[in-house]
Design an enzyme around this catalytic site. Structure first.
Site, mmCIF file in Angstrom:
data_model
loop_
_atom_site.group_PDB
_atom_site.id
_atom_site.type_symbol
_atom_site.label_atom_id
_atom_site.label_comp_id
_atom_site.label_asym_id
_atom_site.label_seq_id
_atom_site.Cartn_x
_atom_site.Cartn_y
_atom_site.Cartn_z
ATOM 1 N N HIS A 15 0.722 -1.201 0.031
ATOM 2 C CA HIS A 15 -0.035 0.026 -0.086
ATOM 3 C C HIS A 15 0.950 1.378 -0.065
ATOM 4 O O HIS A 15 1.892 1.272 0.313
ATOM 5 C CB HIS A 15 -0.803 -0.174 1.167
ATOM 6 C CG HIS A 15 -1.562 -1.132 1.510
ATOM 7 N ND1 HIS A 15 -3.051 -1.218 1.369
ATOM 8 C CD2 HIS A 15 -1.365 -2.250 2.074
ATOM 9 C CE1 HIS A 15 -3.448 -2.339 1.639
ATOM 10 N NE2 HIS A 15 -2.264 -2.930 2.301
ATOM 11 N N GLU A 20 2.790 -0.926 4.370
ATOM 12 C CA GLU A 20 2.186 0.595 3.925
ATOM 13 C C GLU A 20 3.604 1.255 3.511
ATOM 14 O O GLU A 20 4.555 1.302 4.499
ATOM 15 C CB GLU A 20 1.517 1.351 4.989
ATOM 16 C CG GLU A 20 -0.054 0.696 5.331
ATOM 17 C CD GLU A 20 -1.058 1.254 4.542
ATOM 18 O OE1 GLU A 20 -0.463 2.156 3.392
ATOM 19 O OE2 GLU A 20 -2.092 1.218 4.384
ATOM 20 N N HIS A 41 -2.394 -2.917 -3.379
ATOM 21 C CA HIS A 41 -3.848 -2.840 -3.008
ATOM 22 C C HIS A 41 -4.870 -2.522 -4.333
ATOM 23 O O HIS A 41 -5.798 -3.255 -4.229
ATOM 24 C CB HIS A 41 -4.095 -1.587 -2.202
ATOM 25 C CG HIS A 41 -5.175 -1.673 -1.187
ATOM 26 N ND1 HIS A 41 -5.423 -0.583 -0.270
ATOM 27 C CD2 HIS A 41 -6.367 -2.381 -0.972
ATOM 28 C CE1 HIS A 41 -6.749 -0.823 0.430
ATOM 29 N NE2 HIS A 41 -7.014 -1.994 -0.109
ATOM 30 N N ASP A 55 -3.567 2.194 -5.079
ATOM 31 C CA ASP A 55 -2.264 2.210 -4.372
ATOM 32 C C ASP A 55 -1.495 0.899 -4.482
ATOM 33 O O ASP A 55 -2.272 -0.240 -4.435
ATOM 34 C CB ASP A 55 -2.518 2.672 -2.897
ATOM 35 C CG ASP A 55 -2.992 2.027 -1.883
ATOM 36 O OD1 ASP A 55 -4.244 1.623 -2.309
ATOM 37 O OD2 ASP A 55 -2.550 1.569 -0.848
#
Length: 197
Positions: free
Chosen positions: A38, A120, A156, A166
């Site tokens: 992400h 992330e 994602h 993303d």
């Protein structure tokens, strides 16, 4: 008994640990074989602040920026967060289920949160990521593959197409493939015109 040099349970020893309350148990029989990538920044395009950790820990001040009204009350988490300078934070035990993918489908399975690791990267869809982030991501992927039967990596945008975009076109999938040395078949075949061959 010899201790694991990389892991203490599902906590990676080389990450800063910031436990999030947003997690749950994985379903019985779940095989953790997917990494979902992400990108995130709060507010969008602003880096280095405390807002992303605050979001994952349910302590974000919703009134601190106009953008936050759009996500007010959101309860999410990822297992890992990689800052622009390569610093690695961990919010959820990798053995547990983080809340990062939402409604999702990949490699013939729904609900990717059940059997994936969410990572992330501090960044914005469409913008580039820093070399230090790829270095940290490569090391983390290697460590994850030592502990779990990783066989798939996706964004994602791949597991929730049409709903999420993303990490976006600025992410260099070929660089990740080369950095990990993992088989091409583990990755999305094509992303934003990039091929992994």
């Amino acid at each position: 008994m010899t201790s694991d040099p990389l892991w203490q349970g599902g906590w990676y020893r080389f990450a800063r640990h910031q436990p999030s309350p947003n997690f749950g148990l994985r379903p019985g029989g779940a095989v953790i074989d997917l990494i979902v990538l992400h990108s995130i920044s709060l507010p969008p395009g602003q880096y280095g602040g405390d807002e992303v950790p605050a979001l994952f820990e349910n302590r974000l001040d919703w009134d601190a920026h106009p953008y936050f009204a759009q996500i007010r009350g959101l309860q999410v988490s990822a297992h890992f967060f990689i800052r622009r300078g390569g610093e690695l934070w961990q919010f959820v035990d990798a053995d547990a289920r983080a809340w990062h993918a939402g409604r999702s489908h990949w490699r013939g399975r729904d609900e990717c949160n059940d059997d994936s690791i969410g990572i992330e990267l501090e960044g914005l869809e469409g913008e580039h990521f820093e070399p230090a982030q790829y270095d940290t991501l490569n090391s983390l992927c290697a460590a994850l593959a030592q502990r779990y039967p990783i066989a798939h990596v996706a964004g994602h945008e791949h597991v929730a197409p049409g709903r999420k975009r993303d990490p976006g076109p600025g992410f260099d999938w070929a660089a990740l493939r080369q950095g990990t040395g993992w088989p091409t078949a583990w990755f999305p075949l094509e992303t934003h015109g990039q091929t992994l061959i």
